[in-house]
Design an enzyme around this catalytic site. Structure first.
Site, PDB file in Angstrom:
ATOM      1  N   ASP A 161     -20.466  56.327  15.734  1.00  0.00           N
ATOM      2  CA  ASP A 161     -20.538  56.699  14.327  1.00  0.00           C
ATOM      3  C   ASP A 161     -21.738  57.617  14.094  1.00  0.00           C
ATOM      4  O   ASP A 161     -22.824  57.366  14.626  1.00  0.00           O
ATOM      5  CB  ASP A 161     -20.716  55.394  13.522  1.00  0.00           C
ATOM      6  CG  ASP A 161     -20.601  55.597  12.036  1.00  0.00           C
ATOM      7  OD1 ASP A 161     -19.521  55.965  11.560  1.00  0.00           O
ATOM      8  OD2 ASP A 161     -21.609  55.380  11.325  1.00  0.00           O
ATOM      9  N   GLU A 185     -18.587  61.088  16.706  1.00  0.00           N
ATOM     10  CA  GLU A 185     -18.308  61.660  15.397  1.00  0.00           C
ATOM     11  C   GLU A 185     -19.486  62.567  15.070  1.00  0.00           C
ATOM     12  O   GLU A 185     -20.552  62.098  14.713  1.00  0.00           O
ATOM     13  CB  GLU A 185     -18.184  60.552  14.352  1.00  0.00           C
ATOM     14  CG  GLU A 185     -17.833  61.102  12.981  1.00  0.00           C
ATOM     15  CD  GLU A 185     -18.322  60.226  11.841  1.00  0.00           C
ATOM     16  OE1 GLU A 185     -17.705  60.258  10.783  1.00  0.00           O
ATOM     17  OE2 GLU A 185     -19.350  59.538  12.001  1.00  0.00           O
TER      18      GLU A 185
HETATM   19  C1  BGC Z   1     -17.927  56.413   9.000  1.00  0.00           C
HETATM   20  C2  BGC Z   1     -17.877  56.060   7.563  1.00  0.00           C
HETATM   21  C3  BGC Z   1     -19.176  55.375   7.213  1.00  0.00           C
HETATM   22  C4  BGC Z   1     -20.382  56.232   7.584  1.00  0.00           C
HETATM   23  C5  BGC Z   1     -21.645  55.451   7.579  1.00  0.00           C
HETATM   24  C6  BGC Z   1     -19.024  57.446   9.005  1.00  0.00           C
HETATM   25  O1  BGC Z   1     -19.047  58.247   9.982  1.00  0.00           O
HETATM   26  O2  BGC Z   1     -16.742  56.929   9.521  1.00  0.00           O
HETATM   27  O3  BGC Z   1     -16.779  55.273   7.255  1.00  0.00           O
HETATM   28  O4  BGC Z   1     -19.217  55.150   5.828  1.00  0.00           O
HETATM   29  O5  BGC Z   1     -20.237  56.741   8.867  1.00  0.00           O
HETATM   30  O6  BGC Z   1     -21.689  54.546   8.627  1.00  0.00           O
END
Ligand code: BGC
Length: 509
Positions: free
Chosen positions: A193, A254
């Site tokens: 993430d 991500e």
């Molecule tokens: C996730 C979100 C989340 C955020 C904070 C993002 O990349 O996909 O759903 O709210 O990170 O953790």
């Protein structure tokens, strides 16, 4: 071929109206039938759920709402038996404010060692009443909150998600421990993430121009010191070293990075294996934009010899049926877009419900739960609309999602026709299209090779050929167009006299 399971919304086994790990386990047969290779499970760790599990209080335990560690072990065992790999989400950038470290930091005085694992700073202006810099939270409002003792702490997301200081050795050591904990249990890899967010510049300089809030936008490191700092790559190398102690594990990042070359840095041979290509997801219904998004990603990834990773929807963005216009039109386009996505070389992620053609749901104000709704002072309705539970069977809510009385978000009254059971035996359903496409993608020799060769195509259309010979043609214009030569193996809708109608795609060999 990955399938993103948004665990809260996939299937509920314990009847509390929230999806859980046993629910996923019970539906593995469906996922096998669909024809995917691996799952990505969104966070199921102990969490106060301020951001639905992306605020983690204990990264090495399962939240009771989702089950327990035995349920996870059983899910991994059963998935492996079905030939499915299991990857899980890790959240390196922040913890919950209920994590023991942050609780200790909150009760320790300014300047204490407990505060060094996060970013605590005095404020600016008289009495330090202004935040330490001008950074905004991605969810709206300042990225800083103040404690009663006057110090401020940094949170790029909700105030309940304080950012970790990755220069602190405890943070690194604990993350390694978390990775090993799950790898030892047999998980096949991680989705990381906010993988572009962990390293912050030491002096936390102001942003050149504070970016308007909005959930995750491509960050430009030149103007936005919050994301994509060079220091992040050493952290990914560390993460890769841990993963490499185990055989056959995968790391997907991500990373919302605007510049292709900078995105490529995340997937250099000693960093992550994959990084989502969000340009395709951001492209409007427009063939030129699709070509540009695809070309950019292919070029960026080939420069470091990493496979591209395609995604049309996820739990943070409006579903593509809705983005492409909603209703019948949006569905027709979504069918065509699926054939483009699934014809591309590399890795594809399907978000649960893509294969059913689910649209976003317009929820009433009182149902909204995403922190974005409150943080934006109700300017942004947030991400609940793409997180509504999946319909499995039956003609009315909860469509077999749960045997309990309610669902954590209300389900629409008109989803009976979208339910899995209603689509399974219908050869024209979205589900059948995905199953056919995935079978061809998996088994047809024409799908082989890494190259994409573009053909000249009429305005508003695109056509490309894979090394193995498969041709994918998309008509995103308003008129019928001639098909490229070849035998049609799949089309997203009926053809007309051998011509490709608007909002339709076809595969030929
Ligand atoms: C996730 C979100 C989340 C955020 C904070 C993002 O990349 O996909 O759903 O709210 O990170 O953790």
């Amino acid at each position: 071929m990955f399938y993103q399971v948004y665990v809260r919304s996939f299937a509920d086994a314990n009847t509390d109206g929230v999806g859980d790990l046993r629910g996923v386990r019970d539906r593995l047969g469906y996922l096998s039938l669909l024809g995917i290779d691996a799952l990505w499970l969104t966070p199921f760790y102990r969490s106060p759920m301020a951001d639905h599990g992306y605020d983690v209080a204990d990264p090495r335990d399962v939240d009771p709402i989702f089950g327990n560690l035995d349920d996870l072990d059983e899910l991994i065992r059963a998935a492996h038996q079905e030939g499915l790999r299991v990857t899980i989400d890790l959240i390196p950038n922040h913890t919950s404010d209920r994590h023991p470290w942050f609780m200790a930091a909150g009760s320790a005085p300014p300047g204490s060692a407990e505060r060094e694992r996060y970013f605590f700073r005095p404020g600016r202006g008289p009495d330090g009443a202004m935040p330490p810099n001008n950074w905004l939270s991605v969810f709206g409002g300042p990225a800083w909150s103040r404690l009663p003792d006057g110090e401020w702490y940094l949170h790029l997301f909700a105030p309940q998600q304080p950012d970790l200081n990755w220069s602190h050795p405890d943070v690194v050591a604990d993350f390694e421990q978390t990775m090993q904990f799950w790898l030892d249990r047999g998980v096949d890899g991680f989705r990381l993430d906010v993988a572009h967010g962990m390293a912050k510049p030491a002096d936390l300089p102001d942003m050149a121009e504070p970016q308007a809030p909005g959930v995750l936008k491509h960050a430009d490191h030149e103007a936005d010191p919050r994301f994509d700092n060079d220091g992040v790559h050493d952290l990914h190398r560390m993460i890769r070293r841990v993963a490499d102690k185990y055989a056959d594990r995968v790391l997907t990042g991500e990373a919302w990075v605007v510049d292709d070359d900078r995105l490529a840095r995340y997937v250099r041979p000693d960093e992550l294996h994959l990084a989502f290509n969000f340009r395709l997801l951001e492209a409007d219904w427009n063939a030129e934009m699709f070509v540009e998004a695809i070309t950019h990603s292919l070029n960026a990834m080939s420069s470091v010899d990493a496979p591209p990773t395609w995604v049309l929807s996820n739990h943070d963005m409006d579903r593509h049926v809705t983005r492409y216009g909603g209703g019948e039109l949006g569905t027709r386009r979504a069918r065509a877009a699926a054939l483009v996505q699934l014809a591309l070389p590399g890795v594809a992620y399907v978000y649960n419900g893509d294969e059913l053609g689910l649209p976003n749901v317009e929820l009433p104000d009182e149902a909204l739960q995403d922190p974005v709704w409150e943080r934006s002072d109700h300017a942004d309705r947030g991400r609940d609309g793409e997180r509504v539970p999946l319909p499995w069977n039956g003609a009315e809510p909860p469509y077999g999602f749960t045997e309990g009385p309610g669902t954590w978000l209300p389900m629409p009254a008109d989803w009976g026709g979208l339910a899995v059971e209603a689509q399974l035996d219908d050869p024209d359903s979205m589900l059948s299209l995905y199953r056919n496409a995935l079978e061809i993608r998996r088994e047809h020799p024409a799908m082989s090779g890494d190259e994409v060769q573009w053909f000249g195509a009429p305005t508003g259309c695109l056509a490309f050929r894979r090394t193995g010979g498969l041709v994918c043609a998309l008509n995103a214009a308003d008129e019928l167009v001639p098909m490229p030569p070849g035998e049609v193996v799949l089309s997203s809708g009926p053809l007309e006299d051998g011509m490709l109608p608007p909002d339709t795609a076809a595969w030929l060999v």
